[in-house]
Every structure is written in structure tokens, then in C-alpha cells.
Design a protein around this motif. Structure first.
Motif, PDB file in Angstrom:
ATOM      1  N   PRO A   1      -6.734  -9.572   1.815  1.00  0.00           N
ATOM      2  CA  PRO A   1      -5.770  -8.540   1.400  1.00  0.00           C
ATOM      3  C   PRO A   1      -4.808  -8.969   0.304  1.00  0.00           C
ATOM      4  CG  PRO A   1      -5.402  -9.200   3.687  1.00  0.00           C
ATOM      5  CD  PRO A   1      -6.624  -9.907   3.220  1.00  0.00           C
TER       6      PRO A   1
ATOM      7  N   TYR B   1       0.835  -1.207   0.000  1.00  0.00           N
ATOM      8  CA  TYR B   1       0.000   0.000   0.000  1.00  0.00           C
ATOM      9  C   TYR B   1       0.866   1.251   0.000  1.00  0.00           C
ATOM     10  CZ  TYR B   1      -3.447  -3.444   1.431  1.00  0.00           C
ATOM     11  OH  TYR B   1      -4.238  -4.565   1.505  1.00  0.00           O
TER      12      TYR B   1
ATOM     13  N   ALA C   1     -13.583  -6.690  -0.384  1.00  0.00           N
ATOM     14  CA  ALA C   1     -12.191  -6.818   0.053  1.00  0.00           C
ATOM     15  C   ALA C   1     -12.076  -7.826   1.194  1.00  0.00           C
ATOM     16  CB  ALA C   1     -11.646  -5.458   0.486  1.00  0.00           C
ATOM     17  N   ASP C   2     -13.035  -7.811   2.094  1.00  0.00           N
ATOM     18  CA  ASP C   2     -13.031  -8.753   3.213  1.00  0.00           C
ATOM     19  C   ASP C   2     -13.208 -10.185   2.719  1.00  0.00           C
ATOM     20  OD1 ASP C   2     -12.976  -9.343   6.045  1.00  0.00           O
ATOM     21  OD2 ASP C   2     -15.133  -9.713   5.889  1.00  0.00           O
TER      22      ASP C   2
ATOM     23  N   TYR D   1      -6.420   2.873   0.669  1.00  0.00           N
ATOM     24  CA  TYR D   1      -6.477   2.253  -0.659  1.00  0.00           C
ATOM     25  C   TYR D   1      -7.908   1.867  -1.018  1.00  0.00           C
ATOM     26  CZ  TYR D   1      -5.939  -1.310  -4.276  1.00  0.00           C
ATOM     27  OH  TYR D   1      -6.057  -2.052  -5.417  1.00  0.00           O
ATOM     28  N   LEU D   2      -8.617   1.231  -0.097  1.00  0.00           N
ATOM     29  CA  LEU D   2      -9.992   0.805  -0.362  1.00  0.00           C
ATOM     30  C   LEU D   2     -10.906   2.005  -0.570  1.00  0.00           C
ATOM     31  CD1 LEU D   2     -10.343  -2.159   2.163  1.00  0.00           C
ATOM     32  CD2 LEU D   2      -9.817  -2.263  -0.289  1.00  0.00           C
TER      33      LEU D   2
ATOM     34  N   LEU E   1      -9.533  -8.107  -6.383  1.00  0.00           N
ATOM     35  CA  LEU E   1     -10.489  -7.085  -5.952  1.00  0.00           C
ATOM     36  C   LEU E   1     -10.741  -6.082  -7.068  1.00  0.00           C
ATOM     37  CD1 LEU E   1     -12.290  -5.730  -3.856  1.00  0.00           C
ATOM     38  CD2 LEU E   1     -10.252  -4.547  -2.993  1.00  0.00           C
TER      39      LEU E   1
ATOM     40  N   ARG F   1      -4.327   0.271   4.138  1.00  0.00           N
ATOM     41  CA  ARG F   1      -5.294  -0.497   3.335  1.00  0.00           C
ATOM     42  C   ARG F   1      -6.608   0.256   3.239  1.00  0.00           C
ATOM     43  NH1 ARG F   1      -8.553  -6.047   4.268  1.00  0.00           N
ATOM     44  NH2 ARG F   1      -8.743  -6.607   2.071  1.00  0.00           N
ATOM     45  N   ARG F   2      -7.038   0.833   4.346  1.00  0.00           N
ATOM     46  CA  ARG F   2      -8.295   1.602   4.339  1.00  0.00           C
ATOM     47  C   ARG F   2      -8.215   2.750   3.344  1.00  0.00           C
ATOM     48  NH1 ARG F   2     -12.868   2.877   7.877  1.00  0.00           N
ATOM     49  NH2 ARG F   2     -12.304   0.957   8.898  1.00  0.00           N
TER      50      ARG F   2
ATOM     51  N   GLU G   1      -5.528 -10.206  -2.386  1.00  0.00           N
ATOM     52  CA  GLU G   1      -6.183  -9.962  -3.680  1.00  0.00           C
ATOM     53  C   GLU G   1      -6.494  -8.481  -3.927  1.00  0.00           C
ATOM     54  OE1 GLU G   1      -6.741 -12.026  -6.199  1.00  0.00           O
ATOM     55  OE2 GLU G   1      -5.707 -13.593  -5.087  1.00  0.00           O
ATOM     56  N   ASP G   2      -6.038  -7.608  -3.044  1.00  0.00           N
ATOM     57  CA  ASP G   2      -6.387  -6.188  -3.163  1.00  0.00           C
ATOM     58  C   ASP G   2      -5.968  -5.546  -4.480  1.00  0.00           C
ATOM     59  OD1 ASP G   2      -7.666  -6.189  -0.749  1.00  0.00           O
ATOM     60  OD2 ASP G   2      -6.148  -5.011   0.310  1.00  0.00           O
TER      61      ASP G   2
ATOM     62  N   TYR H   1     -15.520  -2.566   0.911  1.00  0.00           N
ATOM     63  CA  TYR H   1     -14.998  -3.213   2.118  1.00  0.00           C
ATOM     64  C   TYR H   1     -15.452  -4.670   2.203  1.00  0.00           C
ATOM     65  CZ  TYR H   1     -13.817   1.442   4.011  1.00  0.00           C
ATOM     66  OH  TYR H   1     -13.309   2.698   4.223  1.00  0.00           O
TER      67      TYR H   1
END
Length: 79
Positions: free
Chosen positions: A63, A28, A58-59, A39-40, A70, A36-37, A65-66, A55
Motif C-alpha cells: 500500500p 485514499y 498492488a499486493d 481506489y484500486l 503502482l 483502498r479497494r 506504493e499505491d 490487485y
């Protein structure tokens, strides 16, 4: 001896887990995001998709696969 081997395995597994977490967090920051937040939130804005939906996806994917799964899922998302 068995206790010693088990203790080593537990510590070794924890070390691998922490190393993987570091690699993911580093991904990130290397891509210009604070977390991460962050980024999301950016993905939600870029794809004009509700943050809660991003979210949730992503869950479900995790992570790792972000930056691949994703993004593909968001591109294919039909809302």
C-alpha cells in the motif's frame, strides 16, 4: 525489567503500525476514494486493466506504493 521493556517495545511497534495504516487509509479518503479497494477499482477502470491484475500488482508492491510505484507500473504495463 526486561519483560517491561519488551512489552513497551511491542506496544510501541503496534502503535507505529496502526499510525502507518491510518496515514495510508487517510491518503485514499483525502484523494476522494472511500477505501483502498475503491481506489484500486478506479485505477483498473482508468487504465483499462483487469481488476485482478491491478490487485495482484498492488499486493506485490504494498500500500505504500499505491500512489507512486503502482501507478508507474500500471502505466508501463504491457498486456
Amino acid at each position: 525489567m526486561l519483560l517491561c521493556s519488551c512489552t513497551y517495545l511491542i506496544h510501541h511497534t503496534e502503535l507505529i503500525h496502526h499510525t502507518e495504516e491510518y496515514k495510508i487509509m487517510n491518503a485514499y479518503t483525502e484523494n476522494g476514494y472511500a477505501s483502498r479497494r475503491d481506489y484500486l477499482d478506479s485505477l483498473a477502470e482508468d487504465f483499462d486493466i483487469d481488476r485482478d491484475t491491478v490487485y495482484m500488482m498492488a499486493d506485490l508492491l504494498g500500500p505504500t506504493e499505491d500512489f507512486d510505484g503502482l501507478v508507474t507500473s500500471l502505466e508501463d504495463f504491457d498486456y
